[in-house]
Design an enzyme around this catalytic site. Sequence first.
Site, short mmCIF file in Angstrom:
data_model
loop_
_atom_site.label_atom_id
_atom_site.label_comp_id
_atom_site.label_asym_id
_atom_site.label_seq_id
_atom_site.Cartn_x
_atom_site.Cartn_y
_atom_site.Cartn_z
N LYS A 1 37.04 -57.70 15.45
CA LYS A 1 37.14 -56.24 15.52
C LYS A 1 37.63 -55.80 16.90
CE LYS A 1 33.44 -55.48 12.11
NZ LYS A 1 32.20 -54.69 11.84
N TYR B 1 37.11 -50.81 3.55
CA TYR B 1 35.71 -50.37 3.59
C TYR B 1 35.37 -49.38 2.47
CZ TYR B 1 34.79 -52.66 8.10
OH TYR B 1 34.58 -53.58 9.10
N PHE C 1 27.72 -43.94 8.51
CA PHE C 1 28.47 -44.68 9.53
C PHE C 1 29.94 -44.87 9.15
CE2 PHE C 1 26.42 -47.90 6.80
CZ PHE C 1 27.49 -48.69 6.44
N ARG D 1 29.62 -66.06 7.17
CA ARG D 1 28.58 -65.03 7.31
C ARG D 1 27.41 -65.59 8.14
NH1 ARG D 1 29.40 -59.73 5.52
NH2 ARG D 1 27.23 -59.63 4.85
N THR E 1 24.17 -58.09 10.69
CA THR E 1 25.04 -56.96 11.00
C THR E 1 24.69 -56.31 12.33
OG1 THR E 1 25.23 -56.55 8.63
CG2 THR E 1 25.91 -54.76 10.09
N ARG F 1 27.47 -62.78 16.57
CA ARG F 1 26.93 -61.46 16.93
C ARG F 1 25.71 -61.58 17.84
NH1 ARG F 1 27.55 -59.26 10.73
NH2 ARG F 1 29.61 -58.29 10.90
P1 GDP Z 1 28.66 -56.58 7.47
O1 GDP Z 1 29.10 -57.10 6.13
O2 GDP Z 1 27.58 -57.40 8.12
O3 GDP Z 1 29.82 -56.36 8.43
O4 GDP Z 1 28.00 -55.15 7.25
P2 GDP Z 1 28.34 -53.99 6.21
O5 GDP Z 1 29.40 -54.41 5.24
O6 GDP Z 1 27.04 -53.52 5.64
O7 GDP Z 1 28.89 -52.81 7.13
C1 GDP Z 1 30.20 -52.79 7.62
C2 GDP Z 1 30.18 -52.45 9.10
O8 GDP Z 1 29.70 -51.10 9.28
C3 GDP Z 1 29.22 -53.29 9.94
O9 GDP Z 1 29.76 -54.54 10.33
C4 GDP Z 1 28.95 -52.38 11.12
O10 GDP Z 1 30.05 -52.39 12.03
C5 GDP Z 1 28.89 -51.01 10.45
N1 GDP Z 1 27.52 -50.67 10.01
C6 GDP Z 1 26.89 -51.16 8.91
N2 GDP Z 1 25.66 -50.64 8.76
C7 GDP Z 1 25.50 -49.78 9.78
C8 GDP Z 1 24.42 -48.91 10.15
O11 GDP Z 1 23.37 -48.85 9.50
N3 GDP Z 1 24.58 -48.15 11.27
C9 GDP Z 1 25.72 -48.22 12.00
N4 GDP Z 1 25.77 -47.44 13.08
N5 GDP Z 1 26.78 -49.02 11.69
C10 GDP Z 1 26.67 -49.80 10.58
MG MG Z 2 30.35 -56.15 4.70
#
Ligand code: GDP
Ligand code: MG
Length: 142
Positions: free
Chosen positions: A13, A53, A61, A89, A95, A106
């Site tokens: 990113k 997304y 968010f 993963r 996350t 991370r």
């Molecule tokens: P990932 O698959 O672990 O990347 O997580 P997700 O698919 O749930 O979310 C996509 C991206 O959105 C994450 O990698 C974070 O950059 C952001 N994000 C997800 N959940 C949150 C949250 O609860 N709060 C905030 N501020 N950002 C979030």
């Molecule tokens: Mg995801």
Amino acid sequence: MTTQTERSLVLVKPDGFARGLSGEVLRRIEAKGYTLAALAVTTPTREQLAEHYAEHEGKPFYEPLVEFMSSGQVTAIVIEGNRCIEGFRALAGATDPTAALPGTIRGDLGRDWGKKVQENIVHGSDSPESAAREIAIWFPNL
Ligand code: GDP
Ligand code: MG
């Protein structure tokens, strides 16, 4: 356990790219034993990110996420290997970079910067269906 070779879409990113962490992410992918099927540096468009997304549209968010992801360059990578979707993963960690375990990308390299979105260095596909969909967005010719 399955023995099917998979592909996964990984993004370094804009936070990770700006910090010069693309090489470190690639190092960990290769050290794990996955191979690279495609690699590109690109600045994502909002249209690409809306597709990428789509599952998060409407969440609090979402807008900050699209804003952040379109704010700079990313390294887009297609990795290949048996169970590499789950495997990457695991390499990426949780996350939330504060909660992500040490030893993960991370957990080792990320932190909470007090922003509206979790800047957490990498994206990795979460299922074979997501991987196929996401690879088509970032590498339409692959
Ligand atoms: P990932 O698959 O672990 O990347 O997580 P997700 O698919 O749930 O979310 C996509 C991206 O959105 C994450 O990698 C974070 O950059 C952001 N994000 C997800 N959940 C949150 C949250 O609860 N709060 C905030 N501020 N950002 C979030
Ligand atoms: Mg995801």
